[in-house]
Design an enzyme around this catalytic site. Structure first.
Site, short mmCIF file in Angstrom:
data_model
loop_
_atom_site.label_atom_id
_atom_site.label_comp_id
_atom_site.label_asym_id
_atom_site.label_seq_id
_atom_site.Cartn_x
_atom_site.Cartn_y
_atom_site.Cartn_z
NE ARG A 237 26.37 10.28 -20.63
CZ ARG A 237 26.37 9.05 -20.16
NH1 ARG A 237 26.99 8.08 -20.80
NH2 ARG A 237 25.73 8.76 -19.04
CG HIS B 211 15.38 11.39 -22.68
ND1 HIS B 211 15.56 10.03 -22.71
CD2 HIS B 211 16.56 11.91 -22.22
CE1 HIS B 211 16.80 9.74 -22.28
NE2 HIS B 211 17.41 10.86 -21.98
CD GLU C 127 23.60 14.87 -20.41
OE1 GLU C 127 23.86 14.04 -19.52
OE2 GLU C 127 22.53 14.88 -21.05
CG ASP D 81 20.55 14.97 -18.84
OD1 ASP D 81 21.31 14.33 -18.11
OD2 ASP D 81 20.11 14.52 -19.93
CG HIS E 156 25.17 7.71 -26.18
ND1 HIS E 156 25.33 9.05 -26.45
CD2 HIS E 156 26.17 7.40 -25.31
CE1 HIS E 156 26.36 9.53 -25.78
NE2 HIS E 156 26.91 8.54 -25.08
CD GLU F 191 23.24 13.03 -23.35
OE1 GLU F 191 23.59 12.11 -22.60
OE2 GLU F 191 22.09 13.51 -23.36
CG ASP G 227 -0.25 -0.16 2.51
OD1 ASP G 227 0.99 -0.36 2.49
OD2 ASP G 227 -0.90 -0.06 3.56
CG HIS H 185 20.13 3.19 -19.76
ND1 HIS H 185 19.15 2.75 -20.62
CD2 HIS H 185 20.47 4.43 -20.21
CE1 HIS H 185 18.91 3.69 -21.53
NE2 HIS H 185 19.70 4.71 -21.31
CG ASP I 142 23.75 11.22 -17.10
OD1 ASP I 142 23.10 12.22 -16.75
OD2 ASP I 142 23.62 10.67 -18.22
CG HIS J 4 18.06 14.11 -24.53
ND1 HIS J 4 17.60 14.88 -23.51
CD2 HIS J 4 19.15 13.47 -24.04
CE1 HIS J 4 18.35 14.69 -22.43
NE2 HIS J 4 19.31 13.84 -22.73
CE1 TYR K 123 30.00 6.32 -22.18
CE2 TYR K 123 29.47 6.38 -24.52
CZ TYR K 123 29.35 6.92 -23.25
OH TYR K 123 28.60 8.04 -23.06
#
Ligand code: GLY
Ligand code: MN
Ligand code: MN
Length: 432
Positions: free
Chosen positions: A400, A356, A402, A266, A345, A379, A39, A238, A255, A349, A383
């Site tokens: 990366r 996004h 960004e 971001d 990638h 970004e 709940d 991710h 990130d 965006h 890798y």
């Protein structure tokens, strides 16, 4: 102040209505309260499109907007007993007045009322595919309305997402103020954690510090689950476990962005946990930074929104070739997309109410062109997985960078300039 003036939402509804076909109706649903377990529930976050046109932050609500500009809200009836448990609720009468809708009804009556209200309309718009349970309700209401009068033309059901997304692409001045603030909070938080980061801290320690800084600086929620990836985990795009030790000598890729007034920031930074880049780490970092800067330069009013992507592919490919990580001519690397071994990638965006942002990149087969007051993240990343066909010394490096970029009349403005990005700036900050 995080709430926009109500007149802004009213003006947006008028603008949307002017883009609708004659004799049409748009139906939009709020978000729902989502069960977490038993709940308990996840914190409620209003649906961005619904918020964009209403300013109303309650669940269990539906907006009906007609092409003549008139609007109706269906939402919860005021219930003082329930308010003792769940807090303030507007109730449909007060919500109608405060948020400047033309009419309001109890959401419990929607199945009874709506078919008759949409009967005779030529087109019914909704955001098809975004919310399956709402899609099913819309179809039922349309069927009920169609069956009320056998001798009328059936209602044509159409998707509205591109029209709304196109409008959301250009940020209004009030939106830019909120995004600026969101970006500033995220940027000063990144800087502060980078300053404090030390060998011995884990990914979890850093996550705690970022979330704490966001809140301390005025943001209630992150705009997405942060990624705190030490060492080769940076190559997992991710990665959100954020629960491993970070070895001395490893980079950590963070990130993390926050929300302010429902608007997202971001930011990604990659830095050595011990405050000093190794030769290989620095070499790869410089290639990513150069691609980042080149992609920002490709943001120009009138140019395709895909130009930063093409620029980043070219710049990273040249850099990877110069490092000896890719072989062959630049044309061959680009034609065969060999860079995808290391850059898998896209460059970025749209950014706004959603991290996004729910806005198109092309319309009718044509790329969107940059206009003043669009906001895009830039970004690029490299890798180098364990499986890559390169010398071992490069393996496990994932980088990366960004930032959040506003398209301006003159070119672009970086909305997240407070976080160091140059190698020596980062080292100086970390070595304090
Ligand atoms: N944080 C998600 C992204 O950078 O797209
Ligand atoms: Mn990001
Ligand atoms: Mn991003």
């Amino acid at each position: 102040m995080t709430d926009l003036n109500i007149n802004i939402f009213e003006a947006r509804r008028a603008k949307v209505a002017s883009n609708m076909e004659e004799n049409s109706i748009l139906l939009l649903s709020s978000s729902h309260i989502v069960s977490r377990n038993n709940d308990t529930t996840f914190p409620f976050r209003q649906d961005s499109n619904f918020y964009y046109l209403t300013g109303f932050k309650e669940p269990n609500s539906v907006l009906m907007l007609k092409s003549d500009g008139s609007s109706t809200i269906f939402c919860r009836q005021k219930n003082p007993d329930l308010e003792k448990w769940d807090g303030f609720m507007w109730g449909f009468d007060e919500a109608t007045k405060h948020f400047k809708f033309n009419k309001g009804h109890d959401i419990s009556d929607i199945d009874k009322l709506l078919p008759a209200m949409i009967k005779g309309t030529s087109v019914l718009y909704s955001l098809v595919g975004k919310d399956k349970s709402f899609d099913a309700k819309v179809v039922n209401w349309v069927n009920s309305a169609n069956s009320m009068e056998r001798h009328q033309t059936n209602i044509d059901l159409k998707n509205f997402s591109n029209i709304l997304g196109f409008m959301r692409l250009i940020k209004e001045p009030e939106e830019i103020s909120l995004i600026r603030k969101s970006c500033e909070i995220a940027a000063i938080s990144h800087k502060e954690v980078m300053r404090k980061a030390k060998v011995g801290m884990t990914e979890f320690d850093l996550e705690t510090m970022y979330l704490n800084e966001f809140k301390f600086n005025g943001s209630r929620e992150p705009s997405y689950t942060p990624i705190i990836a030490g060492g080769s985990r940076a190559c997992i795009l991710h990665y959100v476990d954020n629960n491993q030790a970070i070895n001395d000598g490893d980079l950590v890729l963070v990130d993390a962005g926050c929300e302010f007034g429902l608007y997202a920031s971001d930011i990604t930074r990659t830095y050595p946990i011990n405050g000093k880049f190794s030769g290989e780490q620095k070499a790869v970092y410089e290639v990513v930074l150069e691609a980042h800067n080149a992609a920002c330069d490709a943001i120009k009013v009138g140019k395709s929104c895909i130009d930063p992507q093409r620029t980043s592919e070219k710049s990273l490919s040249q850099g990877l070739k110069d490092l000896g990580l890719l072989n062959g001519s630049l044309d061959e690397i680009l034609d065969k997309e060999l860079y995808k071994e290391f850059y898998y990638h896209k460059i970025g965006h749209w950014l706004g109410l959603d991290v996004h942002d729910d806005c198109p990149y092309s319309i009718n087969g044509e790329d969107i062109k940059f206009k003043e007051n669009m906001i895009m993240t830039i970004e690029p990343g490299i890798y180098i997985n364990e499986t890559a066909p390169v010398d071992d010394k490069w393996k496990g490096i994932g980088i990366r960078i960004e930032n959040d970029i506003l398209a301006t009349k003159e070119g672009f403005e970086n909305l997240t300039p407070q976080v160091p990005v140059e190698v020596d700036e980062i080292e100086q900050l970390m070595q304090g």
